[in-house]
Design a protein around this motif. Structure first.
Motif, PDB file in Angstrom:
ATOM      1  N   GLU A  75       0.831  -1.201   0.000  1.00  0.00           N
ATOM      2  CA  GLU A  75       0.000   0.000   0.000  1.00  0.00           C
ATOM      3  C   GLU A  75       0.865   1.251   0.000  1.00  0.00           C
ATOM      4  OE1 GLU A  75      -2.439  -0.690   3.451  1.00  0.00           O
ATOM      5  OE2 GLU A  75      -4.044  -1.612   2.255  1.00  0.00           O
ATOM      6  N   GLU A  76       1.937   1.227   0.768  1.00  0.00           N
ATOM      7  CA  GLU A  76       2.856   2.367   0.800  1.00  0.00           C
ATOM      8  C   GLU A  76       3.536   2.555  -0.563  1.00  0.00           C
ATOM      9  OE1 GLU A  76       4.489   5.709   2.271  1.00  0.00           O
ATOM     10  OE2 GLU A  76       3.013   4.445   3.291  1.00  0.00           O
ATOM     11  N   ALA A  77       3.918   1.441  -1.184  1.00  0.00           N
ATOM     12  CA  ALA A  77       4.539   1.517  -2.516  1.00  0.00           C
ATOM     13  C   ALA A  77       3.553   2.073  -3.533  1.00  0.00           C
ATOM     14  CB  ALA A  77       5.032   0.131  -2.944  1.00  0.00           C
ATOM     15  N   ILE A  78       2.290   1.691  -3.421  1.00  0.00           N
ATOM     16  CA  ILE A  78       1.265   2.208  -4.334  1.00  0.00           C
ATOM     17  C   ILE A  78       1.116   3.723  -4.148  1.00  0.00           C
ATOM     18  CG2 ILE A  78      -1.228   2.231  -4.779  1.00  0.00           C
ATOM     19  CD1 ILE A  78      -1.166  -0.825  -4.243  1.00  0.00           C
ATOM     20  N   LYS A  79       1.090   4.171  -2.887  1.00  0.00           N
ATOM     21  CA  LYS A  79       0.978   5.612  -2.618  1.00  0.00           C
ATOM     22  C   LYS A  79       2.160   6.366  -3.230  1.00  0.00           C
ATOM     23  CE  LYS A  79      -1.569   5.257   1.723  1.00  0.00           C
ATOM     24  NZ  LYS A  79      -1.480   5.404   3.192  1.00  0.00           N
ATOM     25  N   MET A  80       3.358   5.818  -3.044  1.00  0.00           N
ATOM     26  CA  MET A  80       4.554   6.464  -3.587  1.00  0.00           C
ATOM     27  C   MET A  80       4.488   6.501  -5.113  1.00  0.00           C
ATOM     28  SD  MET A  80       7.458   4.888  -1.026  1.00  0.00           S
ATOM     29  CE  MET A  80       8.792   5.486  -2.025  1.00  0.00           C
ATOM     30  N   LYS A  93       2.112   9.141  -6.230  1.00  0.00           N
ATOM     31  CA  LYS A  93       2.707  10.474  -6.086  1.00  0.00           C
ATOM     32  C   LYS A  93       3.689  10.732  -7.225  1.00  0.00           C
ATOM     33  CE  LYS A  93       4.903  13.603  -2.849  1.00  0.00           C
ATOM     34  NZ  LYS A  93       4.652  14.669  -3.760  1.00  0.00           N
ATOM     35  N   ARG A  94       4.502   9.719  -7.565  1.00  0.00           N
ATOM     36  CA  ARG A  94       5.430   9.885  -8.699  1.00  0.00           C
ATOM     37  C   ARG A  94       4.667  10.144  -9.993  1.00  0.00           C
ATOM     38  NH1 ARG A  94       8.413   4.684  -7.741  1.00  0.00           N
ATOM     39  NH2 ARG A  94       8.973   5.030  -5.606  1.00  0.00           N
ATOM     40  N   GLU A  95       3.567   9.424 -10.179  1.00  0.00           N
ATOM     41  CA  GLU A  95       2.766   9.615 -11.390  1.00  0.00           C
ATOM     42  C   GLU A  95       2.205  11.037 -11.430  1.00  0.00           C
ATOM     43  OE1 GLU A  95      -1.271   7.848 -13.510  1.00  0.00           O
ATOM     44  OE2 GLU A  95      -0.500   6.898 -11.702  1.00  0.00           O
ATOM     45  N   ASP A  97       3.492  13.672  -9.973  1.00  0.00           N
ATOM     46  CA  ASP A  97       4.639  14.547 -10.249  1.00  0.00           C
ATOM     47  C   ASP A  97       4.993  14.515 -11.732  1.00  0.00           C
ATOM     48  OD1 ASP A  97       4.747  15.195  -7.574  1.00  0.00           O
ATOM     49  OD2 ASP A  97       6.455  13.877  -7.124  1.00  0.00           O
ATOM     50  N   PHE A  98       4.990  13.320 -12.316  1.00  0.00           N
ATOM     51  CA  PHE A  98       5.311  13.182 -13.729  1.00  0.00           C
ATOM     52  C   PHE A  98       4.278  13.918 -14.578  1.00  0.00           C
ATOM     53  CE2 PHE A  98       4.716  10.795 -17.726  1.00  0.00           C
ATOM     54  CZ  PHE A  98       5.946  11.017 -18.291  1.00  0.00           C
ATOM     55  N   GLN A  99       2.999  13.756 -14.244  1.00  0.00           N
ATOM     56  CA  GLN A  99       1.954  14.442 -15.014  1.00  0.00           C
ATOM     57  C   GLN A  99       2.079  15.953 -14.887  1.00  0.00           C
ATOM     58  OE1 GLN A  99      -1.727  12.730 -13.638  1.00  0.00           O
ATOM     59  NE2 GLN A  99      -1.511  10.909 -14.925  1.00  0.00           N
ATOM     60  N   ARG A 100       2.423  16.409 -13.681  1.00  0.00           N
ATOM     61  CA  ARG A 100       2.624  17.841 -13.474  1.00  0.00           C
ATOM     62  C   ARG A 100       3.818  18.330 -14.306  1.00  0.00           C
ATOM     63  NH1 ARG A 100       1.313  17.854  -8.635  1.00  0.00           N
ATOM     64  NH2 ARG A 100       3.232  17.027  -7.750  1.00  0.00           N
ATOM     65  N   THR A 101       4.894  17.544 -14.328  1.00  0.00           N
ATOM     66  CA  THR A 101       6.079  17.920 -15.115  1.00  0.00           C
ATOM     67  C   THR A 101       5.743  17.976 -16.604  1.00  0.00           C
ATOM     68  OG1 THR A 101       7.533  16.903 -13.472  1.00  0.00           O
ATOM     69  CG2 THR A 101       8.454  17.231 -15.670  1.00  0.00           C
ATOM     70  N   VAL A 102       5.011  16.971 -17.084  1.00  0.00           N
ATOM     71  CA  VAL A 102       4.618  16.953 -18.498  1.00  0.00           C
ATOM     72  C   VAL A 102       3.720  18.143 -18.811  1.00  0.00           C
ATOM     73  CG1 VAL A 102       3.262  15.686 -20.217  1.00  0.00           C
ATOM     74  CG2 VAL A 102       4.915  14.466 -18.806  1.00  0.00           C
ATOM     75  N   SER A 103       2.799  18.447 -17.916  1.00  0.00           N
ATOM     76  CA  SER A 103       1.907  19.593 -18.120  1.00  0.00           C
ATOM     77  C   SER A 103       2.704  20.895 -18.155  1.00  0.00           C
ATOM     78  CB  SER A 103       0.862  19.629 -17.006  1.00  0.00           C
ATOM     79  OG  SER A 103       0.041  20.757 -17.125  1.00  0.00           O
ATOM     80  N   ASN A 104       3.652  21.026 -17.218  1.00  0.00           N
ATOM     81  CA  ASN A 104       4.513  22.224 -17.213  1.00  0.00           C
ATOM     82  C   ASN A 104       5.333  22.315 -18.496  1.00  0.00           C
ATOM     83  OD1 ASN A 104       3.613  22.985 -14.705  1.00  0.00           O
ATOM     84  ND2 ASN A 104       5.338  22.087 -13.590  1.00  0.00           N
ATOM     85  N   TYR A 105       5.851  21.185 -18.965  1.00  0.00           N
ATOM     86  CA  TYR A 105       6.641  21.151 -20.198  1.00  0.00           C
ATOM     87  C   TYR A 105       5.782  21.610 -21.380  1.00  0.00           C
ATOM     88  CZ  TYR A 105       9.186  19.306 -24.190  1.00  0.00           C
ATOM     89  OH  TYR A 105       9.810  19.166 -25.387  1.00  0.00           O
ATOM     90  N   ARG A 106       4.580  21.076 -21.469  1.00  0.00           N
ATOM     91  CA  ARG A 106       3.691  21.444 -22.584  1.00  0.00           C
ATOM     92  C   ARG A 106       3.341  22.934 -22.524  1.00  0.00           C
ATOM     93  NH1 ARG A 106      -0.038  16.036 -22.325  1.00  0.00           N
ATOM     94  NH2 ARG A 106       1.372  14.737 -23.553  1.00  0.00           N
ATOM     95  N   SER A 107       3.099  23.404 -21.297  1.00  0.00           N
ATOM     96  CA  SER A 107       2.777  24.824 -21.142  1.00  0.00           C
ATOM     97  C   SER A 107       3.960  25.686 -21.580  1.00  0.00           C
ATOM     98  CB  SER A 107       2.418  25.094 -19.686  1.00  0.00           C
ATOM     99  OG  SER A 107       2.214  26.462 -19.475  1.00  0.00           O
ATOM    100  N   MET A 108       5.166  25.282 -21.176  1.00  0.00           N
ATOM    101  CA  MET A 108       6.364  26.038 -21.560  1.00  0.00           C
ATOM    102  C   MET A 108       6.565  25.995 -23.076  1.00  0.00           C
ATOM    103  SD  MET A 108       7.865  27.362 -18.899  1.00  0.00           S
ATOM    104  CE  MET A 108       9.579  27.534 -19.263  1.00  0.00           C
ATOM    105  N   VAL A 109       6.344  24.821 -23.674  1.00  0.00           N
ATOM    106  CA  VAL A 109       6.498  24.703 -25.129  1.00  0.00           C
ATOM    107  C   VAL A 109       5.518  25.644 -25.822  1.00  0.00           C
ATOM    108  CG1 VAL A 109       6.117  23.155 -27.092  1.00  0.00           C
ATOM    109  CG2 VAL A 109       7.483  22.381 -25.147  1.00  0.00           C
ATOM    110  N   GLU A 110       4.279  25.668 -25.339  1.00  0.00           N
ATOM    111  CA  GLU A 110       3.276  26.543 -25.944  1.00  0.00           C
ATOM    112  C   GLU A 110       3.667  28.012 -25.791  1.00  0.00           C
ATOM    113  OE1 GLU A 110       0.229  27.471 -28.240  1.00  0.00           O
ATOM    114  OE2 GLU A 110       0.845  25.410 -27.814  1.00  0.00           O
ATOM    115  N   THR A 111       4.145  28.362 -24.596  1.00  0.00           N
ATOM    116  CA  THR A 111       4.594  29.744 -24.358  1.00  0.00           C
ATOM    117  C   THR A 111       5.757  30.100 -25.280  1.00  0.00           C
ATOM    118  OG1 THR A 111       3.924  29.596 -22.041  1.00  0.00           O
ATOM    119  CG2 THR A 111       5.478  31.334 -22.597  1.00  0.00           C
ATOM    120  N   LEU A 112       6.718  29.193 -25.423  1.00  0.00           N
ATOM    121  CA  LEU A 112       7.859  29.454 -26.310  1.00  0.00           C
ATOM    122  C   LEU A 112       7.426  29.580 -27.760  1.00  0.00           C
ATOM    123  CD1 LEU A 112      10.546  27.119 -24.700  1.00  0.00           C
ATOM    124  CD2 LEU A 112      10.514  29.635 -24.693  1.00  0.00           C
ATOM    125  N   LYS A 113       6.462  28.788 -28.179  1.00  0.00           N
ATOM    126  CA  LYS A 113       5.961  28.900 -29.554  1.00  0.00           C
ATOM    127  C   LYS A 113       5.331  30.260 -29.780  1.00  0.00           C
ATOM    128  CE  LYS A 113       4.979  24.051 -30.654  1.00  0.00           C
ATOM    129  NZ  LYS A 113       3.910  23.085 -30.924  1.00  0.00           N
TER     130      LYS A 113
END
Length: 122
Positions: free
Chosen positions: A72-77, A80-82, A84-100
């Motif tokens: 259960e603890e591993a699932i929670k971790m 959380k990583r997922e 974080d990854f989705q947030r990073t991908v969203s930030n990346y896409r937002s930055m790419v759009e801003t740069l475009k």
């Protein structure tokens, strides 16, 4: 006296029969006691085995509960990583759009500036 002897003889026979009967009952009772003692020994052994099995099952259950808590603890971790990854991908896409958009604005500004230069030169 003959009658008295006969009476004693009958009494001796009756007592002998009673003694034999009591001896048979004693043998039977001793057999029952042995059987009950054997049953008590078997019961004690079974209780001992059952106690050991119960301890083993309790240890196994505790191990499984520990494994479940760890999973259960591993699932929670992992969740959380997922996130974080989705947030990073969203930030990346937002930055790419801003740069475009910034690139487009710079290109338009650059092209607009060249147009003004050519108007001035002509």
């Amino acid at each position: 006296m003959v009658e008295q002897g006969s009476a004693y003889e009958i009494m001796v026979e009756d007592l002998s029969d009673r003694v034999l009967s009591l001896e048979e009952e004693l043998v039977s009772a001793q057999q029952v006691i042995r059987e009950m003692e054997e049953a008590a020994d078997i019961t004690a052994e079974m209780e001992e085995v059952q106690t050991e099995e119960l301890k083993a099952l309790n240890r196994e259950m505790e191990d499984r509960e520990t494994t479940i808590r760890n999973l259960e603890e591993a699932i929670k971790m992992q969740r959380k990583r997922e996130e974080d990854f989705q947030r990073t991908v969203s930030n990346y896409r937002s930055m790419v759009e801003t740069l475009k958009q910034e690139k487009k604005a710079l290109l338009e500004l650059h092209q607009g500036g060249e147009g003004e230069k050519s108007d001035l030169v002509s």
